[in-house]
Every structure is written in structure tokens, then in C-alpha cells.
Write a protein that holds these residues in place. Structure first.
Motif, short mmCIF file in Angstrom:
data_model
loop_
_atom_site.label_atom_id
_atom_site.label_comp_id
_atom_site.label_asym_id
_atom_site.label_seq_id
_atom_site.Cartn_x
_atom_site.Cartn_y
_atom_site.Cartn_z
N GLY A 100 0.85 -1.18 0.00
CA GLY A 100 0.00 0.00 0.00
C GLY A 100 0.88 1.24 0.00
O GLY A 100 2.05 1.20 0.42
N ALA A 149 -5.52 -0.59 0.27
CA ALA A 149 -4.66 -1.49 1.03
C ALA A 149 -3.78 -2.28 0.06
O ALA A 149 -4.18 -2.57 -1.07
N GLN A 153 -1.54 -6.56 3.05
CA GLN A 153 -2.51 -6.11 4.06
C GLN A 153 -3.85 -6.83 3.85
O GLN A 153 -4.52 -7.19 4.82
#
Length: 158
Positions: A100, A149, A153
Motif C-alpha cells: 500500500g 490497502a 494487508q
């Protein structure tokens, strides 16, 4: 030539004024970028207009910039440099995809400054911390910008 520069400066001032007028009533988030670009555009174009109207004519006959790029770099060194730059860019894109954007920026900055530049590790850490703090305050606290994200993640559920 001078009349063309004057007309172009007036055109840029008009475009900037239109953008400012259009974005003035928008919400802070929506209007931030147009205002941040248009206001400096108006100031710089007005400065150029004043210089064109009241400044002295240019008298230099040579090149406008006294800069000469090195032309005798061996082909192998040039290829290695280009490959190095492209690999750093690809690495940054991969980091953004995996981590990210907010996490990728400090990781990339620290690795680039520490491994590629002439900055020492202590200086690299300080610059990365300062830039990351600025990034966090401006984009996540003030503007409250939402970033996608990263793949890791998402996989880890963070």
C-alpha cells in the motif's frame, strides 16, 4: 515574439482564474488540488507578464542555459544506469502493490537513500522519518485521504 509571450501569459492567467473561480465553492478535499495549482499559476503568469511588459529585452545570443550534458559516456555504463533507474521504479511500484502507498513510501525512501544515494544510514533514517511524518500529517490527518490497502494487508486482514 514579445506579443506572443504576452498573449500566452494572459491566457494562463485566464485559465487559472477560471479554475480558482470554479473550485472556490467546492469542499476542501475537492478544491485543494485545483486551488493549489491555479493560484501559483496565476502568480507566476502575472510575474512573467510584468517582466514581458516592463522588463529589459534579452540580449544574450548564446544558449539560454549554460549546461552541457556529458556525451562521452560508454554505452555499457549508460545501459547500466538506465537499468538501475528502471529497477528502482519497478521496485517502488511493487512495494505499493504489496504494502500500500503509505507503507511503501518510507520503505522505499529508506532503502533508496541508504543503498543508492551517498547519504549515510543515520541521515537516511532522519530524512525518511521527517518525510513520513509530513506525509502522515498532510495526507492522512489533514486531508483524510483514503489509500487502497496493499496485497499483503488484504491477505493478512489488516
Amino acid at each position: 515574439m514579445r506579443n506572443g509571450r504576452i498573449l500566452f501569459s494572459l491566457f494562463l492567467i485566464a485559465v487559472g482564474a477560471y479554475a480558482v473561480r470554479s473550485a472556490w465553492g467546492w469542499t476542501f478535499k475537492a478544491g485543494l488540488f485545483p486551488l493549489a495549482v491555479s493560484i501559483p499559476l496565476i502568480v507566476l503568469a502575472a510575474t512573467q507578464l510584468l517582466l514581458d511588459l516592463f522588463g529589459k529585452a534579452e540580449t544574450a545570443k548564446g544558449p539560454s542555459v549554460d549546461l552541457e550534458f556529458e556525451a562521452d559516456v560508454p554505452l555499457e555504463i549508460a545501459r547500466r544506469r538506465v537499468t538501475n533507474v528502471l529497477l528502482w521504479i519497478a521496485g517502488f511500484i511493487l512495494l505499493v502493490f504489496l504494502l500500500g502507498f503509505p507503507a511503501a513510501v518510507p520503505v522505499f525512501m529508506l532503502s533508496y537513500l541508504g543503498l543508492q544515494s551517498r547519504a549515510g544510514w543515520w541521515q537516511s533514517i532522519c530524512i525518511t522519518l521527517a518525510a513520513s511524518g509530513f506525509f502522515y500529517i498532510v495526507f492522512q490527518r489533514v486531508i483524510r485521504m483514503q489509500f487502497e490497502a496493499g496485497l499483503l494487508q488484504t491477505w493478512l486482514g489488516l
